[in-house]
Scaffold this active site. Structure first.
Site, mmCIF file in Angstrom:
data_model
loop_
_atom_site.group_PDB
_atom_site.id
_atom_site.type_symbol
_atom_site.label_atom_id
_atom_site.label_comp_id
_atom_site.label_asym_id
_atom_site.label_seq_id
_atom_site.Cartn_x
_atom_site.Cartn_y
_atom_site.Cartn_z
ATOM 1 N N GLN A 3 0.730 -9.064 -6.351
ATOM 2 C CA GLN A 3 0.357 -10.469 -6.522
ATOM 3 C C GLN A 3 1.272 -11.211 -7.496
ATOM 4 O O GLN A 3 1.175 -12.441 -7.613
ATOM 5 C CB GLN A 3 -1.089 -10.568 -7.017
ATOM 6 N N HIS A 49 4.915 -9.918 2.459
ATOM 7 C CA HIS A 49 4.120 -11.022 2.995
ATOM 8 C C HIS A 49 3.321 -11.766 1.924
ATOM 9 O O HIS A 49 2.625 -12.732 2.226
ATOM 10 C CB HIS A 49 3.209 -10.541 4.130
ATOM 11 N N THR A 78 0.830 -1.204 0.000
ATOM 12 C CA THR A 78 0.000 0.000 0.000
ATOM 13 C C THR A 78 0.866 1.255 0.000
ATOM 14 O O THR A 78 0.640 2.189 -0.781
ATOM 15 C CB THR A 78 -0.936 0.004 1.216
ATOM 16 N N CYS A 83 -17.321 -6.135 3.638
ATOM 17 C CA CYS A 83 -18.334 -5.902 4.662
ATOM 18 C C CYS A 83 -17.928 -4.667 5.464
ATOM 19 O O CYS A 83 -16.910 -4.670 6.152
ATOM 20 C CB CYS A 83 -18.463 -7.109 5.587
#
Length: 391
Positions: free
Chosen positions: A178, A200, A72, A330
């Protein structure tokens, strides 16, 4: 039974990585800016990691690697490092399937007056290079297109897109979080000026990332202060995480070809095993795809009329000891459809029903077969009137 199939979310740190981090904590824990013995040892560890990451990308000079706290921050450094060079808003281009680490800061720039073009994608989530060529304006100062989409697995035609940008002398950034460590990346031949990666995602530890910056491109800092990382990222670097990233990059480089082939075999077998499951429709591009990635939308069919969501299937599989992930977000208790699936033309109900299975070093063919069988059993439980389930 415990089967972890969420490697695109995070990967478990490798034993070699943990050993390298522990050795650093024991032997080289100094501040790399200090001039004494302890500082020198820490500086050596920092520059060794920089070289390891540069070699993973075939970046040539290690100084083209700037360490960050993760993908990010690397994305933010790329975006704001370019846009802050301009005293007034200009024009930039992204795709409609960017990760939120690009999409959100671009919305902020748009609110500050920047003009933004979002390239559409086809039903498989792939952008058209011709559309990029048409979208470029005289005041376009940055193009940013994700390399491998985390939700649907599609690989973008980065070489073609980057070539168009380079022909027009426009800086080109790609979010390769990715991709790096999972697919070959050679920035000496790939026409990119900025490339983000994260520790990570390739078996390092959380808290470190990196931005590759082409030697001919000058960008401004995101964080200011002590002038670390060539003045582009002030603050004492998170050296344990960076050392872990370096070791993970070195290991990934040495194993890449063999591991890509193994992951592709797992991926293709998973698609084949679930091809007869009438509740699952594959998403993303089957040909231009991340090697470790399988994704679907959950469809309500025949006798099962309830509106199934991806999160329902995730929870049901979790009860069976299998970890996958869902694409819908969510927020405040409300389920929101996936912007990526909406951009690909899916209806809102379908965009609530995306799932992703992603594989890694510990994934076996037996895991894939067990998971496929369990998914079908779970659907039979959720939809007891369903007939024709194949075991």
């Amino acid at each position: 039974m415990k089967i972890y199939l969420d490697y695109s979310a995070t990967t478990p740190p490798r034993q070699e990585v943990k050993a390298a981090v522990q050795n650093f904590l024991d032997q080289s824990w100094g501040n790399p800016a200090s001039l004494h013995h302890w500082g020198n040892r820490a500086a050596l560890a920092l520059e060794t990691a920089r070289l390891q990451v540069a070699q993973l990308l075939n970046a040539g000079h290690p100084d083209s690697i700037v360490f960050t706290s993760g993908g990010t921050e690397a994305n933010h450094l790329a975006l704001f490092g370019v846009t802050r060079n301009y005293p007034s808003p200009q024009h930039l281009i992204i795709s409609t399937v960017e990760h939120s680490a690009i999409a959100a800061p671009v919305r902020w720039l748009e609110n500050q007056g920047w003009q933004v073009t979002r390239l559409g994608v086809n039903a498989q989530g792939r952008a058209n290079p011709a559309a990029l060529a048409e979208a470029i304006q005289s005041n376009t100062v940055l193009i940013s297109v994700i390399y491998g989409q985390s939700e649907v697995g599609t690989l973008q035609p980065i070489e073609e897109l980057g070539r168009i940008a380079r022909q027009r002398h426009i800086p080109f950034h790609t979010d390769a979080v990715q991709v790096a460590g999972r697919c070959p990346v050679d920035v000496k031949h790939l026409p990119v000026d900025l490339l983000s990666l994260s520790s990570h995602k390739l078996y390092g530890i959380q808290g470190a990332g990196a931005l590759y910056i082409h030697p001919d491109l000058a960008i401004g800092p995101l964080l200011m202060g002590g002038g670390q990382e060539q003045g582009l990222r002030s603050g004492t670097p998170p050296l344990p995480a960076i050392v872990g990233l370096g070791m993970a990059a070195e290991l990934a480089q040495g194993e890449l070809a063999e591991e890509v082939a193994r992951l592709q075999a797992l991926r293709d077998r998973c698609f084949d095993l679930l091809a007869d499951c009438e509740f699952l429709t594959p998403t993303g591009d089957r040909l231009y795809r991340l090697p470790h990635h399988v994704s679907f939308v959950v469809q309500s069919r025949r006798h099962c009329t309830a509106g199934l969501t991806g999160k329902q299937l995730v929870r049901a599989l979790n009860r069976e000891g299998i970890a996958i992930s869902a694409g819908a977000a969510c927020n405040s208790g409300k389920l929101n459809p996936s912007p990526v699936l909406l951009a690909m033309g899916y209806q809102e109900q379908q965009a609530l029903a995306g799932i992703r299975l992603t594989f890694g070093r510990e994934t076996t063919m037996a895991d894939i077969e067990t998971t496929a069988r369990t998914i079908k059993e779970v659907f039979a439980q959720l939809c007891p009137q369903l007939t024709g389930i194949q075991g």
